[in-house]
Each structure stands twice: as C-alpha cells, then as structure tokens.
Design an enzyme around this catalytic site. Structure first.
Site, PDB file in Angstrom:
ATOM      1  N   HIS A 159       0.627  -1.189   0.058  1.00 37.51           N
ATOM      2  CA  HIS A 159       0.036   0.099   0.204  1.00 37.51           C
ATOM      3  C   HIS A 159       0.810   1.352   0.061  1.00 37.51           C
ATOM      4  CE1 HIS A 159      -3.888  -2.006   1.387  1.00 37.51           C
ATOM      5  NE2 HIS A 159      -3.335  -2.842   0.608  1.00 37.51           N
ATOM      6  N   GLU A 199       0.877   3.913   1.918  1.00 41.57           N
ATOM      7  CA  GLU A 199       1.134   4.136   3.070  1.00 41.57           C
ATOM      8  C   GLU A 199       2.340   3.212   3.702  1.00 41.57           C
ATOM      9  OE1 GLU A 199      -3.040   4.303   3.477  1.00 41.57           O
ATOM     10  OE2 GLU A 199      -1.684   3.338   2.381  1.00 41.57           O
ATOM     11  N   CYS A 209      -6.347   1.695   5.403  1.00 40.00           N
ATOM     12  CA  CYS A 209      -6.828   0.418   5.603  1.00 40.00           C
ATOM     13  C   CYS A 209      -6.527   0.067   7.040  1.00 40.00           C
ATOM     14  CB  CYS A 209      -6.838  -0.734   4.692  1.00 40.00           C
ATOM     15  SG  CYS A 209      -5.060  -1.208   4.708  1.00 40.00           S
ATOM     16  N   CYS A 262      -2.863  -0.985   7.400  1.00 36.23           N
ATOM     17  CA  CYS A 262      -1.620   0.422   7.489  1.00 36.23           C
ATOM     18  C   CYS A 262      -2.087   0.843   8.993  1.00 36.23           C
ATOM     19  CB  CYS A 262      -2.203   1.060   6.149  1.00 36.23           C
ATOM     20  SG  CYS A 262      -1.723   0.369   4.649  1.00 36.23           S
TER      21      CYS A 262
END
Length: 372
Positions: free
Chosen positions: A290, A292, A317, A320
């Site tokens: 992801h 992040e 999410c 993360c």
C-alpha cells in the site's frame, strides 16, 4: 486577486462577473483592444430570473467623464453615484496596474486570446474561470436578450446562425476560446434563476485564498494525488506523503507490487487482476504494497519524529493503520473514504492519532445545478 472569466457565448460570463462585483467587492477591468463578442455575452438578470434588465452603463441614464486615475473611465449615473471602470490599452498595462494593487479584488471578462491568458497566468494572484452551458440554453438566453434590446442585433436570427457563430467562437483554429478553458475552474451554468445562480456561486467560495496559494493541506494532498498517478495496482490508485512537524517532506509512496516483482498492471498480483476481489477483502493474498507502507518503509523509523503527519488521498486500511500507529505518526489526513474507515478511526482514537478528512475547494467541472 484577479479573476479572469472566459467561456461560451451567452453562458453567463458577465453575470458571474456581476456577482463578484456586487457580492464580493470586485472591480471590473477592461482591455480596449479586445474585440467585443458578436453575440451579446452572458446572462442578464432578466435572462436568469425573468425580470426586466437594468440599463447598460452606456445608456442615456448615465454620462461619462474622466476618472481620477489614468486609464479609468468613470460612469456617473443621474442619481450621482460613481462607478469606476478601469480601462487599459493592452493586457500589459492591465497587468502592471493589478500587480501594484493585487491585494484588491479585480475581475475581467476580456480574455479572448491565448496571449492575454498567458500574460495574466504568470501572476500568482490570477484565477481563471470558464463558464459554459448547453447550446439550447444559451440560445434561449440570446433570444431573451434580443427581445429586451430596442434595436435587436441583425444577423444570427435563427438557431442555425447562433450555433454557427457559437462554434466559431469556441473552435476556430486561430482564435477559438476552447483552448483558453484548459486548467480553469469550469462552471456549467444551466440555471434559469438569478437568485439561484448567485446562491450556488456563493457556496463555491470562489474567493478562497487556497485557490491562489494552496494551504499546507492542499499542497501536501496535491502531492499525494500526484504520487497516486505512479501507482501500478489494478484495483485502486493511492498516493501518500509523509511530512515532519516543520512541514518538510520525509517520504512519498504509492501502491503496487514490490521491486523485482512483475508490476500489478502487468499481471504481477493475481488478486488484483482477478477482477472480483471486493474492497478490503482477502488483503492477505494481495502482493501489492500500500502507499502508506511504501512511504513508511522509505522513511524508516529513525526519520519519523513527534508531530509527523501522513497525507493520503484515501483513508488508510486497518492493516496500514496499525503500522502508522507503531511508527509514531501524530496525525493522518485523507481525502477519499475507504471501506474500513470505521475500524481505522477506532484504532487511531485508541492510539491517540488524530484523523481528519480534508476536502479542497471545488475545482474542475462544476455543475451549478448540482451544487449543494
């Protein structure tokens, strides 16, 4: 601040300018060598609301006299009020004047060539607005305007004539205004009520200072959105920017498969390429990192200090969010929602991480009938 307005014929350019003058203290600017539109430009109050239009400034109800400043034309109506119309011989003269008085509010509809637009666009206090409407709507406004004039304009008496002139105005190879509308705040004005138009324009907050010089939130979110364009994930484009307490960028990230693996968009992640994975489901089988995660890995724990802020164009999410908590991020700012916003919010609340959603001023194509 200088707002320039361009757009299609009878779309409402002059009405938007009038709104800025009447409700936000703007003053009108005019360039003498700009040829007037062959079709009466913009919606008058009567075209929008059905009421009788007020006389034009050059009607017999007013007399002209020299203004107190060079380049100014002052209209003195019979009631004694004064209205200053700043008129200039060229866009250069206009620009020199506004540069010296940029903290005041100015508006012009005399943007008919790319040369004028290029000159004005060099200044950081300039905003461009374009106004458009369906051709049938603009034709009705033109008809209403013609009925109000004591001497209706000859030519362009049929719908076909109007469309031909409108097409030439927009699409002419040498001087069409369509290229001028790129990058503008684009207003789609289908309103038939002046009061409604003014109300929706008020909600747009066209004079917001973020439109001139982006706030830190706008700036970093724009960087996050730019990073998202580098994503190679087939499911969602996400970008992230990590900044320290002094507003210096620590790292950026976007989502996609790790280095040395085939890019997701080339088939590297079976889950994302299956086309049937529900948002937030089976993430454990996903090979994509992801945005992040990439930003945190790039920064490293030693570079993340107290007060660091993570900007992401999408709410993190759950997976993360726990990593964000672990590395000591103080605040998370996001734009778009995600399917796990509730779970993420609860994690951040428990860990003392501030979470907030940021929505920049409306931009791009804005349908005024749909503005709430």
């Amino acid at each position: 601040m200088l707002i320039g307005i361009c757009g299609a014929k009878c779309a409402g350019k002059k009405t938007v300018a009038r709104y800025l003058v009447e409700h936000h203290g703007f003053k009108s600017l005019h360039i003498e060598n700009q040829a007037p539109d062959p079709i009466q430009n913009g919606t008058s109050p009567s075209e929008a609301s059905g009421t009788e239009a007020s006389p034009e400034p050059h009607a017999n109800t007013a007399e002209e006299e020299n203004g107190p400043n060079t380049g100014d034309l002052v209209i003195r109506p019979k009631n004694g009020a004064m209205q200053s119309l700043h008129t200039f011989a060229s866009e250069g003269a206009l620009l020199d004047f506004v540069t010296k008085h940029w903290r005041s509010r100015w508006v012009t509809t005399d943007i008919h060539t790319e040369a004028v637009l290029d000159a004005l666009s060099r200044r950081p206090f300039f905003i461009l607005i374009s106004v458009d409407a369906p051709v049938t709507v603009r034709w009705r406004r033109h008809q209403a305007r013609q009925k109000q004039l004591s001497r209706p304009r000859k030519g362009c008496t049929s719908f076909e004539d109007f469309v031909a002139e409108s097409d030439a105005h927009l699409y002419a190879a040498n001087n069409g205004v369509l290229p001028l509308m790129r990058g503008a705040i684009r207003l789609l004005n289908t309103s038939d009520s002046l009061a409604h138009l003014y109300a929706t324009l008020g909600k747009l907050d066209l004079t917001n200072g973020d439109r001139l010089r982006p706030s830190w939130d706008s700036y970093f979110m724009a960087l996050a959105s730019l990073a998202a364009r580098r994503c190679n994930c087939m499911k969602r484009a996400v970008g992230c920017v990590l900044v320290d307490s002094k507003r210096r960028v620590i790292s950026t990230g976007y989502n996609g498969t790790p280095r040395n693996l085939t890019n997701c968009m080339e088939g590297g992640c079976p889950r994302c390429n299956s086309g049937d994975a529900t948002s937030g489901v089976s993430l454990a089988t996903c090979l994509c990192l992801h945005a992040e995660e990439n930003a945190l890995l790039e920064a490293g724990r030693e570079r993340i200090r107290d007060g660091s802020v993570l900007y992401c164009n999408t709410c993190p999410c759950l997976t993360c969010s726990i990593k964000i908590v672990q590395v000591g991020i103080s605040e998370v700012v996001y734009n778009q929602g995600y399917s796990m916003d509730g779970e993420t919010a609860r994690v951040f609340l428990s860990a003392g991480v501030k979470l907030r959603q940021f929505s920049p001023p409306a931009d791009g194509l804005i349908h005024l009938e749909k503005t709430e």
